[in-house]
Motif scaffolding. Structure first.
Motif, PDB file in Angstrom:
ATOM      1  N   LYS A 119       6.570 -37.022  47.335  1.00 23.35           N
ATOM      2  CA  LYS A 119       6.278 -36.258  46.119  1.00 23.35           C
ATOM      3  C   LYS A 119       7.416 -35.293  45.808  1.00 23.35           C
ATOM      4  CE  LYS A 119       3.126 -32.848  44.333  1.00 23.35           C
ATOM      5  NZ  LYS A 119       2.289 -31.764  44.777  1.00 23.35           N
ATOM      6  N   LYS A 120       7.902 -34.604  46.830  1.00 19.60           N
ATOM      7  CA  LYS A 120       9.003 -33.658  46.628  1.00 19.60           C
ATOM      8  C   LYS A 120      10.295 -34.371  46.229  1.00 19.60           C
ATOM      9  CE  LYS A 120       7.223 -30.017  49.598  1.00 19.60           C
ATOM     10  NZ  LYS A 120       7.366 -29.285  50.850  1.00 19.60           N
ATOM     11  N   ALA A 121      10.560 -35.529  46.828  1.00 16.23           N
ATOM     12  CA  ALA A 121      11.767 -36.290  46.480  1.00 16.23           C
ATOM     13  C   ALA A 121      11.698 -36.766  45.029  1.00 16.23           C
ATOM     14  CB  ALA A 121      11.935 -37.478  47.428  1.00 16.23           C
ATOM     15  N   ALA A 122      10.511 -37.214  44.612  1.00 15.12           N
ATOM     16  CA  ALA A 122      10.359 -37.661  43.221  1.00 15.12           C
ATOM     17  C   ALA A 122      10.544 -36.491  42.265  1.00 15.12           C
ATOM     18  CB  ALA A 122       8.991 -38.302  43.021  1.00 15.12           C
ATOM     19  N   ALA A 123      10.008 -35.328  42.611  1.00 10.92           N
ATOM     20  CA  ALA A 123      10.164 -34.153  41.750  1.00 10.92           C
ATOM     21  C   ALA A 123      11.629 -33.727  41.674  1.00 10.92           C
ATOM     22  CB  ALA A 123       9.307 -33.005  42.271  1.00 10.92           C
ATOM     23  N   ALA A 124      12.323 -33.782  42.803  1.00  6.40           N
ATOM     24  CA  ALA A 124      13.740 -33.406  42.815  1.00  6.40           C
ATOM     25  C   ALA A 124      14.569 -34.381  41.973  1.00  6.40           C
ATOM     26  CB  ALA A 124      14.262 -33.376  44.246  1.00  6.40           C
ATOM     27  N   LYS A 125      14.268 -35.667  42.080  1.00 11.91           N
ATOM     28  CA  LYS A 125      15.017 -36.653  41.302  1.00 11.91           C
ATOM     29  C   LYS A 125      14.704 -36.495  39.819  1.00 11.91           C
ATOM     30  CE  LYS A 125      16.431 -40.388  43.130  1.00 11.91           C
ATOM     31  NZ  LYS A 125      16.571 -41.700  43.759  1.00 11.91           N
ATOM     32  N   THR A 126      13.465 -36.156  39.487  1.00 10.01           N
ATOM     33  CA  THR A 126      13.100 -35.922  38.089  1.00 10.01           C
ATOM     34  C   THR A 126      13.876 -34.746  37.521  1.00 10.01           C
ATOM     35  OG1 THR A 126      10.877 -36.791  38.472  1.00 10.01           O
ATOM     36  CG2 THR A 126      11.178 -35.408  36.539  1.00 10.01           C
ATOM     37  N   MET A 127      13.950 -33.669  38.281  1.00 14.09           N
ATOM     38  CA  MET A 127      14.702 -32.489  37.831  1.00 14.09           C
ATOM     39  C   MET A 127      16.185 -32.814  37.663  1.00 14.09           C
ATOM     40  SD  MET A 127      12.544 -30.111  37.281  1.00 14.09           S
ATOM     41  CE  MET A 127      13.602 -28.697  37.138  1.00 14.09           C
ATOM     42  N   ALA A 128      16.718 -33.595  38.598  1.00 14.44           N
ATOM     43  CA  ALA A 128      18.129 -33.974  38.498  1.00 14.44           C
ATOM     44  C   ALA A 128      18.378 -34.810  37.248  1.00 14.44           C
ATOM     45  CB  ALA A 128      18.553 -34.738  39.754  1.00 14.44           C
ATOM     46  N   PHE A 129      17.448 -35.711  36.933  1.00 19.69           N
ATOM     47  CA  PHE A 129      17.598 -36.527  35.733  1.00 19.69           C
ATOM     48  C   PHE A 129      17.518 -35.661  34.484  1.00 19.69           C
ATOM     49  CE2 PHE A 129      15.814 -39.140  32.312  1.00 19.69           C
ATOM     50  CZ  PHE A 129      16.794 -40.123  32.243  1.00 19.69           C
ATOM     51  N   GLU A 130      16.584 -34.710  34.473  1.00 21.74           N
ATOM     52  CA  GLU A 130      16.427 -33.822  33.326  1.00 21.74           C
ATOM     53  C   GLU A 130      17.664 -32.953  33.107  1.00 21.74           C
ATOM     54  OE1 GLU A 130      12.848 -31.667  34.086  1.00 21.74           O
ATOM     55  OE2 GLU A 130      11.563 -33.344  33.491  1.00 21.74           O
ATOM     56  N   ARG A 131      18.324 -32.575  34.201  1.00 23.66           N
ATOM     57  CA  ARG A 131      19.552 -31.789  34.085  1.00 23.66           C
ATOM     58  C   ARG A 131      20.738 -32.638  33.631  1.00 23.66           C
ATOM     59  NH1 ARG A 131      17.921 -29.717  39.215  1.00 23.66           N
ATOM     60  NH2 ARG A 131      19.389 -31.170  40.149  1.00 23.66           N
ATOM     61  N   GLY A 132      20.601 -33.957  33.749  1.00 18.93           N
ATOM     62  CA  GLY A 132      21.686 -34.841  33.343  1.00 18.93           C
ATOM     63  C   GLY A 132      22.698 -35.084  34.437  1.00 18.93           C
ATOM     64  N   ASP A 133      22.278 -34.923  35.688  1.00 19.91           N
ATOM     65  CA  ASP A 133      23.189 -35.160  36.803  1.00 19.91           C
ATOM     66  C   ASP A 133      23.666 -36.611  36.784  1.00 19.91           C
ATOM     67  OD1 ASP A 133      22.701 -32.578  37.547  1.00 19.91           O
ATOM     68  OD2 ASP A 133      21.556 -33.075  39.355  1.00 19.91           O
ATOM     69  N   PRO A 134      24.959 -36.819  37.038  1.00 21.78           N
ATOM     70  CA  PRO A 134      25.467 -38.197  37.077  1.00 21.78           C
ATOM     71  C   PRO A 134      24.914 -38.933  38.297  1.00 21.78           C
ATOM     72  CG  PRO A 134      27.189 -36.655  37.711  1.00 21.78           C
ATOM     73  CD  PRO A 134      26.003 -35.841  37.279  1.00 21.78           C
ATOM     74  N   GLY A 135      24.709 -40.213  38.165  1.00 19.79           N
ATOM     75  CA  GLY A 135      24.221 -41.031  39.268  1.00 19.79           C
ATOM     76  C   GLY A 135      22.711 -41.084  39.392  1.00 19.79           C
ATOM     77  N   VAL A 136      22.006 -40.369  38.529  1.00 20.26           N
ATOM     78  CA  VAL A 136      20.539 -40.400  38.570  1.00 20.26           C
ATOM     79  C   VAL A 136      20.063 -41.190  37.358  1.00 20.26           C
ATOM     80  CG1 VAL A 136      18.419 -39.047  38.603  1.00 20.26           C
ATOM     81  CG2 VAL A 136      20.464 -38.170  39.739  1.00 20.26           C
ATOM     82  N   GLU A 137      19.561 -42.368  37.624  1.00 17.81           N
ATOM     83  CA  GLU A 137      19.128 -43.260  36.546  1.00 17.81           C
ATOM     84  C   GLU A 137      17.615 -43.139  36.323  1.00 17.81           C
ATOM     85  OE1 GLU A 137      21.265 -45.055  34.776  1.00 17.81           O
ATOM     86  OE2 GLU A 137      22.950 -44.339  35.993  1.00 17.81           O
ATOM     87  N   LEU A 138      17.200 -43.439  35.104  1.00 19.42           N
ATOM     88  CA  LEU A 138      15.787 -43.356  34.752  1.00 19.42           C
ATOM     89  C   LEU A 138      14.942 -44.301  35.597  1.00 19.42           C
ATOM     90  CD1 LEU A 138      13.538 -42.250  32.982  1.00 19.42           C
ATOM     91  CD2 LEU A 138      14.084 -44.023  31.306  1.00 19.42           C
TER      92      LEU A 138
END
Length: 108
Positions: free
Chosen positions: A53-72
């Protein structure tokens, strides 16, 4: 994860041993259960669900910030994994509670 897998394997062996003893069969090999307990395995499973759950939330936040390498698609897969593992945890809890109630309602 290898340690958790070994713990689960030992738990499965213990369950098979108990089932064999209940059926009157001899056990194939002794199971070493020095540091394995049901409560410990349950806690490990809950911790893994929480970690997903925490990993999914962290990846969601990274995607929302527009971090490179994080795909939808990665975000969606992680969110689904977390959701499925959480639902499995709920089902396990429900079955444990049902078993507990059944045992408590047994007449001695």
């Amino acid at each position: 994860m290898a340690v958790a897998g070994a713990g689960l394997q030992a738990l499965v062996q213990q369950m098979q041993q108990v089932a064999q003893q209940a059926g009157g069969q001899q056990q194939a090999a002794p199971v070493q259960s020095d540091d394995i307990s049901f409560a410990g395995e349950l806690k490990n499973a809950i911790d893994r669900v929480d970690g997903m759950k925490k990993a999914a939330a962290a990846k969601t936040m990274a995607f929302e910030r527009g971090d490179p390498g994080v795909e939808l698609n990665d975000v969606m897969v992680d969110m689904q994994k977390a959701s499925v593992s959480f639902q499995m945890g709920i089902q396990v809890r429900n079955r444990l509670m049902t078993a507990y109630k059944d045992i408590m309602n047994m007449q001695v």
